[in-house]
Design a protein around this motif. Structure first.
Motif, PDB file in Angstrom:
ATOM      1  N   THR A  45       0.836  -1.203   0.000  1.00  0.00           N
ATOM      2  CA  THR A  45       0.000   0.000   0.000  1.00  0.00           C
ATOM      3  C   THR A  45       0.873   1.256   0.000  1.00  0.00           C
ATOM      4  OG1 THR A  45      -0.120  -0.213   2.410  1.00  0.00           O
ATOM      5  CG2 THR A  45      -1.993  -1.038   1.161  1.00  0.00           C
ATOM      6  N   GLU A  46       2.072   1.083  -0.518  1.00  0.00           N
ATOM      7  CA  GLU A  46       3.085   2.139  -0.486  1.00  0.00           C
ATOM      8  C   GLU A  46       2.533   3.513  -0.933  1.00  0.00           C
ATOM      9  OE1 GLU A  46       6.162   1.718   0.686  1.00  0.00           O
ATOM     10  OE2 GLU A  46       6.624   3.848   0.350  1.00  0.00           O
ATOM     11  N   VAL A  48      -0.667   4.295  -1.673  1.00  0.00           N
ATOM     12  CA  VAL A  48      -2.127   4.387  -1.565  1.00  0.00           C
ATOM     13  C   VAL A  48      -2.480   5.378  -0.456  1.00  0.00           C
ATOM     14  CG1 VAL A  48      -4.246   3.081  -1.126  1.00  0.00           C
ATOM     15  CG2 VAL A  48      -2.308   1.977  -2.280  1.00  0.00           C
ATOM     16  N   PRO A  49      -3.359   6.333  -0.740  1.00  0.00           N
ATOM     17  CA  PRO A  49      -3.757   7.269   0.323  1.00  0.00           C
ATOM     18  C   PRO A  49      -4.714   6.601   1.316  1.00  0.00           C
ATOM     19  CG  PRO A  49      -4.970   7.760  -1.691  1.00  0.00           C
ATOM     20  CD  PRO A  49      -4.003   6.649  -2.025  1.00  0.00           C
ATOM     21  N   GLU A  50      -4.751   7.120   2.530  1.00  0.00           N
ATOM     22  CA  GLU A  50      -5.706   6.600   3.509  1.00  0.00           C
ATOM     23  C   GLU A  50      -7.086   7.155   3.201  1.00  0.00           C
ATOM     24  OE1 GLU A  50      -4.141   8.035   7.192  1.00  0.00           O
ATOM     25  OE2 GLU A  50      -2.200   7.097   6.814  1.00  0.00           O
ATOM     26  N   LEU A  51      -8.103   6.328   3.347  1.00  0.00           N
ATOM     27  CA  LEU A  51      -9.470   6.827   3.177  1.00  0.00           C
ATOM     28  C   LEU A  51      -9.903   7.363   4.546  1.00  0.00           C
ATOM     29  CD1 LEU A  51     -12.276   5.159   1.137  1.00  0.00           C
ATOM     30  CD2 LEU A  51     -12.745   6.533   3.141  1.00  0.00           C
ATOM     31  N   GLN A  52      -9.809   8.660   4.692  1.00  0.00           N
ATOM     32  CA  GLN A  52     -10.027   9.262   6.008  1.00  0.00           C
ATOM     33  C   GLN A  52     -11.450   9.747   6.215  1.00  0.00           C
ATOM     34  OE1 GLN A  52      -8.365   9.643   8.715  1.00  0.00           O
ATOM     35  NE2 GLN A  52      -6.172   9.639   8.340  1.00  0.00           N
ATOM     36  N   ALA A  54     -15.196   9.723   5.339  1.00  0.00           N
ATOM     37  CA  ALA A  54     -16.185   8.890   4.672  1.00  0.00           C
ATOM     38  C   ALA A  54     -17.110   9.699   3.777  1.00  0.00           C
ATOM     39  CB  ALA A  54     -16.992   8.139   5.714  1.00  0.00           C
ATOM     40  N   ALA A  55     -17.463  10.895   4.204  1.00  0.00           N
ATOM     41  CA  ALA A  55     -18.462  11.643   3.438  1.00  0.00           C
ATOM     42  C   ALA A  55     -17.827  12.467   2.329  1.00  0.00           C
ATOM     43  CB  ALA A  55     -19.263  12.540   4.361  1.00  0.00           C
ATOM     44  N   GLN A  56     -16.504  12.453   2.247  1.00  0.00           N
ATOM     45  CA  GLN A  56     -15.770  13.222   1.241  1.00  0.00           C
ATOM     46  C   GLN A  56     -16.207  14.688   1.225  1.00  0.00           C
ATOM     47  OE1 GLN A  56     -16.867  10.264  -1.567  1.00  0.00           O
ATOM     48  NE2 GLN A  56     -14.763   9.642  -1.874  1.00  0.00           N
ATOM     49  N   LEU A  57     -16.416  15.215   2.403  1.00  0.00           N
ATOM     50  CA  LEU A  57     -16.792  16.616   2.545  1.00  0.00           C
ATOM     51  C   LEU A  57     -15.657  17.311   3.265  1.00  0.00           C
ATOM     52  CD1 LEU A  57     -20.317  15.996   4.060  1.00  0.00           C
ATOM     53  CD2 LEU A  57     -19.891  16.925   1.787  1.00  0.00           C
ATOM     54  N   VAL A  60     -17.447  21.690   6.895  1.00  0.00           N
ATOM     55  CA  VAL A  60     -18.877  21.975   6.946  1.00  0.00           C
ATOM     56  C   VAL A  60     -19.092  22.999   8.069  1.00  0.00           C
ATOM     57  CG1 VAL A  60     -21.156  20.978   7.327  1.00  0.00           C
ATOM     58  CG2 VAL A  60     -19.388  19.645   6.151  1.00  0.00           C
TER      59      VAL A  60
ATOM     60  N   TYR B 194     -23.818   5.837   2.614  1.00  0.00           N
ATOM     61  CA  TYR B 194     -23.354   6.655   3.742  1.00  0.00           C
ATOM     62  C   TYR B 194     -23.679   8.120   3.441  1.00  0.00           C
ATOM     63  CZ  TYR B 194     -20.490   8.610   7.403  1.00  0.00           C
ATOM     64  OH  TYR B 194     -20.075   9.295   8.508  1.00  0.00           O
ATOM     65  N   SER B 208     -17.670   6.402  10.694  1.00  0.00           N
ATOM     66  CA  SER B 208     -17.448   6.472   9.252  1.00  0.00           C
ATOM     67  C   SER B 208     -18.157   5.336   8.520  1.00  0.00           C
ATOM     68  CB  SER B 208     -15.952   6.459   8.927  1.00  0.00           C
ATOM     69  OG  SER B 208     -15.431   5.147   8.974  1.00  0.00           O
ATOM     70  N   THR B 238     -22.137  15.048   8.155  1.00  0.00           N
ATOM     71  CA  THR B 238     -21.817  14.099   7.079  1.00  0.00           C
ATOM     72  C   THR B 238     -23.053  13.714   6.265  1.00  0.00           C
ATOM     73  OG1 THR B 238     -22.132  12.132   8.468  1.00  0.00           O
ATOM     74  CG2 THR B 238     -19.925  13.078   8.432  1.00  0.00           C
ATOM     75  N   LYS B 375      -2.869   1.321   8.048  1.00  0.00           N
ATOM     76  CA  LYS B 375      -2.824   0.317   6.978  1.00  0.00           C
ATOM     77  C   LYS B 375      -4.252  -0.018   6.528  1.00  0.00           C
ATOM     78  CE  LYS B 375      -0.671  -2.980   4.578  1.00  0.00           C
ATOM     79  NZ  LYS B 375       0.502  -2.809   3.727  1.00  0.00           N
ATOM     80  N   LEU B 377      -6.876   1.836   6.674  1.00  0.00           N
ATOM     81  CA  LEU B 377      -7.469   2.958   5.924  1.00  0.00           C
ATOM     82  C   LEU B 377      -6.987   2.948   4.476  1.00  0.00           C
ATOM     83  CD1 LEU B 377      -7.271   5.965   8.435  1.00  0.00           C
ATOM     84  CD2 LEU B 377      -9.238   4.538   7.898  1.00  0.00           C
ATOM     85  N   LYS B 378      -5.748   2.520   4.272  1.00  0.00           N
ATOM     86  CA  LYS B 378      -5.228   2.413   2.902  1.00  0.00           C
ATOM     87  C   LYS B 378      -5.936   1.288   2.155  1.00  0.00           C
ATOM     88  CE  LYS B 378      -0.737   4.405   3.837  1.00  0.00           C
ATOM     89  NZ  LYS B 378       0.684   4.345   3.532  1.00  0.00           N
ATOM     90  N   ARG B 380      -8.844   0.282   2.774  1.00  0.00           N
ATOM     91  CA  ARG B 380     -10.213   0.757   2.508  1.00  0.00           C
ATOM     92  C   ARG B 380     -10.260   1.523   1.183  1.00  0.00           C
ATOM     93  NH1 ARG B 380     -14.184   4.300   6.608  1.00  0.00           N
ATOM     94  NH2 ARG B 380     -16.032   4.070   5.297  1.00  0.00           N
ATOM     95  N   THR B 381      -9.227   2.313   0.917  1.00  0.00           N
ATOM     96  CA  THR B 381      -9.146   3.009  -0.371  1.00  0.00           C
ATOM     97  C   THR B 381      -9.137   2.005  -1.520  1.00  0.00           C
ATOM     98  OG1 THR B 381      -7.959   4.871   0.599  1.00  0.00           O
ATOM     99  CG2 THR B 381      -7.703   4.551  -1.775  1.00  0.00           C
ATOM    100  N   ARG B 385     -11.876   1.646  -4.475  1.00  0.00           N
ATOM    101  CA  ARG B 385     -11.487   1.722  -5.892  1.00  0.00           C
ATOM    102  C   ARG B 385     -12.019   0.525  -6.682  1.00  0.00           C
ATOM    103  NH1 ARG B 385      -5.141   3.504  -5.453  1.00  0.00           N
ATOM    104  NH2 ARG B 385      -5.500   5.690  -4.871  1.00  0.00           N
ATOM    105  N   MET B 433     -18.839   2.688   1.152  1.00  0.00           N
ATOM    106  CA  MET B 433     -19.885   3.710   1.283  1.00  0.00           C
ATOM    107  C   MET B 433     -20.938   3.646   0.188  1.00  0.00           C
ATOM    108  SD  MET B 433     -17.119   6.519   2.430  1.00  0.00           S
ATOM    109  CE  MET B 433     -16.146   5.953   1.075  1.00  0.00           C
TER     110      MET B 433
END
Lengths: 100, 481
Positions: A45-46, A48-52, A54-57, A60, B194, B208, B238, B375, B377-378, B380-381, B385, B433
C-alpha cells in the motif's frame, strides 16, 4: 496471543477493569483476531492514500450562533446525570491535591 | 381483517379505503407482541401511547386532513436511536434506565410522517454482534426456528417484521447489521449510501461506517421508508445534500438493458453450497427478467473483513469513551476518578464490547497505529477503488448476503473470529460507502436465504428497481413463519 501483562496494559488504555479470567480469555481471543487481520500486511500500500473522510466533505460550517435546545431536552439530559448538585454534574477530583 | 402479514402499502390502501383504522392496526400489533414476544424477545418495550396516537390519526383522517406518508402505520425502532422520553439502552447494561432527551432525526421524520412508534427492539450490545446474543437483555430468537439466531445486530427489528408484529422497523448497519438479520429472517433489509440518512440521535458505533437502514417485507416499502427518513440534516455534518430527495414511484416492469455483475470473489469457498444454489437460481431469474449477467472481479475483497475489524473497533473504542458513568447510565463509584471509570466500564459493558474496545485501543495505540489502523485505511481506499472500477462496467452487483442460513443459538458465541466471518459479504458496502439491500431469495431446510444487491453511491433507485422487479415475479417475500 498476549501475555497477561500486555492484556492488562491494553485494558488500562481502554479504561476497563478486568477479572483474572477475563484477562486470560481476552488475551487469547485478541491474539487470534490480530492473527487474522495480519493478512493486510501482504498488500503493498506504499502509494495508496488513507481513506479518512467517509463523506468526502470538507469544512462543513455554520454560523457561530447559539441554538438553544428545548428546556425539556435540557432537563432530561440533566436527569440522566449520575450525581449532581443543582444543574451541575458532580464528579470526583480530576487532579490530586498536592501538599508540597 | 388480519394485518399480520400486510405490507405498509397494503395497510395504507386499507386505511385510505376505510377498510381498516390505525387503531385496529396498532391494537392488532400490540396483541401479537403481547402474545409472542416472550418467546422471541424481539421487543424490549412497547409504547404506552401508541393507541392514543393512532386514535388521533384516525380522527384527523376522518376530518379529511392531509396526512403524512406513514400516517397511522406502526413502526418499530432499534434500541440505539433516541426517542424523547423513552428508555434507550443500545442493548447494554451501561445504559440501563437511560431516558432519551430528544428525538433522533430519523425519529422526528417518522413522527412527522404520521408513523406510530410502537416500541424499541432488541439488539447486540452497541450493535456489536452478528447474532443478537450479545444483548444484555437476552438473545432474540429466529421466528423460523426458535432454536436459531435471527442474526444481528438489528435482530430484534428483523424479527419484528418477520414474525408479523409490524410491517416496518428501523435498524442500523455498520458492517451488515440490517442486511444480515434481514437475510436470516427472510425480510428486506436496506443499508442506504453513507450520508443519505442522518445519524443524529443514533448511538454511534463506528462513525465512518454507521448508517440507519430499514427492515420491511417488500422492496416498495423500503423505498417508502427511505423517502421518509432520508435527506440533509444540519445536526449531522456528514449527511449529504441530495439532488434527488424522493425516490420516484417504482414502475419498472422488467430489467431490460440492465447489466448485473457477479463478483467472483463472493462465490468462493466457505459458502454453504445450498445458499449458493439459491442465489444462482435468483441470478437466472434476473436474467429471465431481462438483465444481462456478467462475471466481474473486486480483487481486494479477501482483505475487507480484516480492514473492517480494525477500522470498526478503532472507531468504537473512541466513540464508547463517552460511557464514563458520570453523565449518563450505569455508575460504579471507586476511590478516585480513574477507578470509577474502570469499575463502571468493566462492570457495565458486556464481553464483546470489551473485546472490541480493547482491540481498537490496541490498533490505535502508539507504535501500532501505522501497522494496523492506518494500513486498514489504505486498504479501505483499495476496496473503494474496486467498486468505482466495477461500476464503470455494470449497473449493480449481485451476491449472497451471508455465507450460511441462520445457525443454532450458542454455536459461534464463544468464538468471536468465526462469528465475525458471518459478515464477510456485507462489510464491503460500508467500507466503500455504497448502498446495498438484502432481498429474500429462497430457503434451505426451511430457513431463509438472502440475495444482496449493491449499487453505486446514491443510486438506491437501482437497488429498488432490481429488487422490486425480482419481487414482482417471485413470492419468497410472501412466505411467513
Amino acid at each position: 496471543m498476549f501475555s497477561n501483562e500486555q492484556t492488562l496494559q491494553i485494558a488500562k488504555l481502554a479504561r476497563l477493569r478486568l477479572s483474572d479470567e477475563e484477562v486470560e480469555l481476552y488475551g487469547n481471543q485478541l491474539g487470534s483476531i490480530l492473527g487474522y487481520v495480519e493478512k493486510l500486511q501482504e498488500l503493498d500500500t506504499e502509494n495508496v492514500p488513507e481513506l479518512q473522510h467517509a463523506a468526502q466533505l470538507q469544512n462543513v460550517f455554520r454560523d457561530d450562533v447559539v441554538n438553544q435546545c428545548s428546556e425539556e431536552s435540557r432537563k432530561r439530559a440533566l436527569d440522566n446525570f449520575s450525581n449532581r448538585e443543582g444543574d451541575l454534574l458532580k464528579v470526583q477530583a480530576v487532579f490530586e491535591n498536592r501538599t508540597e | 381483517m388480519d394485518t399480520k402479514d400486510m405490507t405498509i402499502k397494503e395497510m395504507k390502501d386499507c386505511l385510505a379505503s376505510g377498510e381498516l383504522t390505525s387503531c385496529e392496526i396498532v391494537s392488532q400489533a400490540l396483541d401479537r407482541i403481547k402474545e409472542s414476544n416472550d418467546e422471541l424477545n424481539s421487543f424490549l418495550s412497547v409504547s404506552d401511547s401508541a393507541l392514543e396516537e393512532a386514535t388521533a390519526i384516525d380522527k384527523r383522517r376522518a376530518a379529511g386532513e392531509d396526512l403524512g406518508l406513514l400516517a397511522g402505520i406502526p413502526v418499530a425502532i432499534k434500541d440505539n436511536m433516541l426517542v424523547k422520553g423513552w428508555e434507550v439502552t443500545a442493548g447494554s447494561q451501561i445504559l440501563e434506565g437511560h431516558i432519551g432527551a430528544y428525538d433522533a432525526t430519523v425519529v422526528q421524520r417518522l413522527k412527522a410522517a404520521g408513523a406510530i412508534l410502537i416500541g424499541r427492539t432488541n439488539m447486540d450490545e452497541f450493535a456489536m454482534g452478528s447474532s443478537n446474543e450479545n444483548s444484555h437483555y437476552g438473545p432474540t430468537k429466529n421466528p423460523w426456528d426458535k432454536t436459531r439466531v435471527p442474526g444481528g445486530s438489528s435482530g430484534g427489528s428483523a424479527v419484528a417484521v418477520a414474525a408479523g408484529f409490524v410491517s416496518a422497523a428501523l435498524g442500523s448497519d455498520t458492517g451488515g447489521s440490517v442486511r444480515q438479520p434481514a437475510a436470516l429472517c427472510g425480510v428486506v433489509g436496506l443499508k442506504p449510501t453513507y450520508g443519505r440518512v442522518s445519524r443524529s440521535g443514533l448511538i454511534s458505533l463506528a462513525s465512518s461506517l454507521d448508517q440507519v437502514g430499514t427492515l420491511t417485507r417488500s422492496v416498495e416499502d423500503a423505498a417508502l421508508m427511505l423517502q421518509v427518513i432520508e435527506g440533509k440534516d444540519p445536526m449531522d455534518s456528514t449527511s449529504a445534500e441530495l439532488s434527488q430527495v424522493t425516490i420516484p414511484e417504482l414502475i419498472e416492469k422488467d430489467l431490460k438493458g440492465m447489466k448485473l455483475g457477479l463478483p467472483k470473489e463472493y462465490f468462493l469457498e466457505g459458502m454453504d453450497p445450498e445458499v449458493k444454489r439459491s442465489v444462482m437460481e435468483a441470478v437466472e431469474n434476473l436474467e429471465r427478467m431481462g438483465a444481462t449477467i456478467k462475471e466481474v472481479s473486486l480483487p481486494h475483497t479477501q482483505y475487507a473483513l480484516a480492514a473492517y475489524y480494525i477500522i470498526q473497533p478503532s472507531e468504537a473504542s473512541s466513540n464508547l469513551g463517552r460511557f464514563d458513568g458520570l453523565r449518563y447510565g450505569y455508575h460504579s463509584g471507586g476511590e478516585n476518578l480513574l477507578d470509577t471509570y474502570e469499575r463502571t466500564r468493566g462492570e457495565g459493558f458486556g464481553a464483546e464490547v470489551k473485546r472490541r474496545i480493547m482491540l481498537g485501543s490496541y490498533t490505535l495505540s502508539a507504535g501500532y497505529c501505522d501497522a494496523y489502523y492506518k494500513k486498514a485505511l489504505k486498504v479501505r481506499t483499495l476496496i473503494k477503488r474496486d467498486f468505482d472500477e466495477v461500476f464503470k462496467d455494470v449497473d449493480a452487483l449481485i451476491t449472497p448476503t451471508t455465507p450460511s442460513v441462520a445457525w443454532p443459538l450458542g454455536e459461534k458465541f464463544n468464538d468471536p473470529l468465526t462469528m465475525y466471518l458471518s459478515d464477510i459479504y456485507t462489510v464491503t458496502a460500508n467500507l466503500a460507502m455504497v448502498p446495498a439491500m438484502s432481498v429474500p431469495c429462497g430457503f434451505v431446510n426451511n430457513l431463509p436465504v438472502g440475495l444482496q444487491i449493491f449499487a453505486p453511491a446514491f443510486d438506491e433507485y437501482t437497488l429498488f428497481k432490481v429488487g422490486s422487479v425480482y419481487q414482482s415475479k417471485t413470492d419468497w417475500h410472501k412466505r411467513c413463519p
